[in-house]
Design a protein around this motif. Structure first.
Motif, short mmCIF file in Angstrom:
data_model
loop_
_atom_site.label_atom_id
_atom_site.label_comp_id
_atom_site.label_asym_id
_atom_site.label_seq_id
_atom_site.Cartn_x
_atom_site.Cartn_y
_atom_site.Cartn_z
N PRO A 152 0.80 -1.24 0.00
CA PRO A 152 0.00 0.00 0.00
C PRO A 152 0.82 1.28 0.00
N ASN A 153 2.08 1.23 0.42
CA ASN A 153 2.90 2.44 0.49
C ASN A 153 3.82 2.61 -0.72
N VAL A 154 3.77 1.66 -1.63
CA VAL A 154 4.64 1.72 -2.81
C VAL A 154 3.93 2.47 -3.94
N GLU A 155 4.59 3.50 -4.49
CA GLU A 155 4.03 4.25 -5.61
C GLU A 155 4.31 3.51 -6.92
N VAL A 156 3.26 3.31 -7.69
CA VAL A 156 3.39 2.62 -8.97
C VAL A 156 2.78 3.49 -10.07
N SER B 115 -15.25 12.66 -21.75
CA SER B 115 -14.68 13.98 -21.52
C SER B 115 -13.48 13.93 -20.59
N GLU B 116 -12.81 15.07 -20.45
CA GLU B 116 -11.68 15.18 -19.52
C GLU B 116 -12.15 14.95 -18.09
N VAL B 117 -13.37 15.42 -17.78
CA VAL B 117 -13.93 15.19 -16.45
C VAL B 117 -14.12 13.70 -16.20
N ASP B 118 -14.61 12.98 -17.22
CA ASP B 118 -14.78 11.54 -17.11
C ASP B 118 -13.44 10.85 -16.86
N ALA B 119 -12.40 11.29 -17.59
CA ALA B 119 -11.08 10.68 -17.46
C ALA B 119 -10.52 10.89 -16.05
N LYS B 120 -10.69 12.09 -15.51
CA LYS B 120 -10.20 12.37 -14.16
C LYS B 120 -10.95 11.54 -13.12
N TRP B 121 -12.27 11.43 -13.30
CA TRP B 121 -13.07 10.62 -12.37
C TRP B 121 -12.60 9.17 -12.39
N LEU B 122 -12.36 8.65 -13.59
CA LEU B 122 -11.94 7.26 -13.72
C LEU B 122 -10.58 7.04 -13.07
N ALA B 123 -9.65 7.96 -13.31
CA ALA B 123 -8.31 7.82 -12.73
C ALA B 123 -8.36 7.84 -11.20
N MET B 124 -9.13 8.75 -10.64
CA MET B 124 -9.24 8.83 -9.18
C MET B 124 -9.92 7.60 -8.61
N SER B 125 -10.96 7.14 -9.28
CA SER B 125 -11.72 5.98 -8.80
C SER B 125 -10.87 4.72 -8.86
N LEU B 126 -10.09 4.55 -9.93
CA LEU B 126 -9.23 3.38 -10.03
C LEU B 126 -8.11 3.43 -8.99
N SER B 127 -7.61 4.63 -8.72
CA SER B 127 -6.57 4.77 -7.69
C SER B 127 -7.09 4.31 -6.34
N ARG B 128 -8.31 4.69 -6.03
CA ARG B 128 -8.90 4.27 -4.77
C ARG B 128 -9.16 2.76 -4.76
N ALA B 129 -9.57 2.24 -5.91
CA ALA B 129 -9.91 0.81 -5.98
C ALA B 129 -8.71 -0.08 -5.72
N VAL B 130 -7.51 0.36 -6.13
CA VAL B 130 -6.31 -0.47 -5.96
C VAL B 130 -5.48 -0.05 -4.76
N GLN B 131 -5.97 0.88 -3.95
CA GLN B 131 -5.22 1.35 -2.80
C GLN B 131 -4.75 0.23 -1.87
N PRO B 132 -5.54 -0.82 -1.65
CA PRO B 132 -5.02 -1.91 -0.81
C PRO B 132 -3.76 -2.56 -1.37
N ARG B 133 -3.54 -2.42 -2.68
CA ARG B 133 -2.37 -3.03 -3.31
C ARG B 133 -1.17 -2.08 -3.37
N CYS B 134 -1.43 -0.81 -3.76
CA CYS B 134 -0.34 0.12 -3.97
C CYS B 134 -0.87 1.54 -4.05
N LYS B 135 0.04 2.52 -4.12
CA LYS B 135 -0.32 3.91 -4.40
C LYS B 135 -0.24 4.10 -5.92
N ALA B 136 -1.36 4.07 -6.55
CA ALA B 136 -1.39 4.18 -8.02
C ALA B 136 -1.26 5.63 -8.46
#
Length: 352
Positions: free
Chosen positions: A86-90, A104-125
């Motif tokens: 969880p503390n490793v930046e990937v 849209s760009e808003v959609d892309a940002k939402w997706l990136a943030m949501s995926l980052s949260r989804a994989v947080q137990p694994r790493c810092k995306a």
């Protein structure tokens, strides 16, 4: 590319309409299993259900949320094979479709943030979005390869995720006569999916005790001036340039492309463009230059996920012993004119 700059694939992940993981998806395509069928909710101008490649395990019809589930599934499978915490930046380079296609760009940002949260137990995306339509996934892989080869990072993930099943996109392609139907044989079936690859140097792979699944030989990226909708006649200039650069690392004719994977999807102009390109490319670099694998007839047109999913197919074919040779060419083409290609060296296992 010198030995110190070599980059290999050490893990992969996928989620598609034909499989919830990389192995299942590749096995389904290998068997010719198709999940194309009528959309349960959306209909074309003739009142017929849209023919789509759909992950029918998902109940949500919002394409952003579908992309989140698809992307998270592919990332989870890929990260599960790696010694991250969880503390490793990937860094993760993520290909998505063009804003012109309803993302849209808003959609892309939402997706990136949501995926980052989804994989947080694994790493810092650290997700870096790459916009570019069907070619975006391969462009994302190229950018990840560059940062690994430069020594800026030891490990990077790259891939693409897309879902063409939102009503805005479906209506747009239906109105332009591009949607596959009973009355339109030259249309294409919209699809969805996600593919992810983990990249590092061979020395890092050895330290991780991860045998390379494939090595990136060379890649190419170009712009086709006669893109879809322009007034120019497309004769495959951009695709030819991208593929020629992707062949640059091969010592042909001793090393040749055994299999070509591409996003030809049933539209006549896509097949025609590739046929033009084959007339300019060196035939000695291919086992059979006119032959290709186009899995859109199994999972639909998966957009920005195309290239990374092609890599999954190539890797699995080598792992399971049915690859026709040691090298595979992957290419994808965006409506906006972007063309990207990549050659993989895939170590083959012997057939059991």
């Amino acid at each position: 590319m010198s030995a110190s700059l070599r980059v290999c694939v050490v893990a992969h992940g996928a989620r598609t309409p034909v499989g919830l993981g990389a192995s299942a998806s590749a096995a389904a395509v290998r068997a010719g299993i198709s999940r194309l069928g009528g959309h349960p909710r959306f209909y074309d101008v003739d009142g017929e259900a849209f023919v789509v490649g759909m992950d029918r395990t998902l109940e949500e019809f919002d394409s952003r949320k579908r992309m989140l589930v698809l992307g998270a599934g592919a990332l989870e499978e890929c990260l599960a094979e790696l010694p991250v915490s969880p503390n490793v930046e990937v860094p993760i380079f993520l290909g998505v479709r063009d804003a012109a296609l309803g993302f849209s760009e808003v959609d892309a940002k939402w997706l990136a943030m949501s995926l980052s949260r989804a994989v947080q137990p694994r790493c810092k995306a650290q997700i870096r979005v790459v916009v570019g339509g069907n070619a975006a996934g391969l462009v994302a892989v190229q950018r990840a390869r560059q940062v690994v080869a430069s020594g800026a990072v030891q490990l990077a993930l790259a891939g693409g995720v897309d879902s063409h099943l939102d009503p805005v996109f479906l209506e747009r392609i239906d109105e332009s006569g591009r949607c596959k139907s009973v009355g339109n044989k030259w249309g294409f079936p919209p699809g969805e999916g996600a593919g992810m690859l983990a990249l590092c140097s061979p020395s890092v792979a050895k330290g991780l005790r991860r045998p390379p699944l494939a090595e990136i030989v060379s890649s190419g990226d170009a712009i086709e001036p006669a893109f879809l909708g322009s007034d120019l006649v497309c004769t495959g200039d951009g695709l030819t340039s991208a593929i020629r650069d992707a062949l640059g690392g091969l010592a042909w004719p001793s090393e040749t492309v055994a299999t070509t994977y591409c996003d030809i999807n049933g539209e006549f102009h896509r097949t025609e463009e590739f046929m033009y390109a084959t007339q300019r490319l060196p035939a000695s670099a291919f086992r059979a230059i006119e032959a290709y694998v186009a899995p859109a007839d199994c999972w639909g047109d998966v957009g920005a996920a195309s290239g990374p999913l092609f890599a999954v197919l190539a890797i699995e074919s080598a792992r399971r012993g049915y690859a026709q040779g040691d090298h595979a060419l992957l290419w994808a083409a965006s409506d906006s004119g972007r063309r990207a290609a990549l050659t993989l060296r895939v170590p083959r296992n012997e057939k059991p």
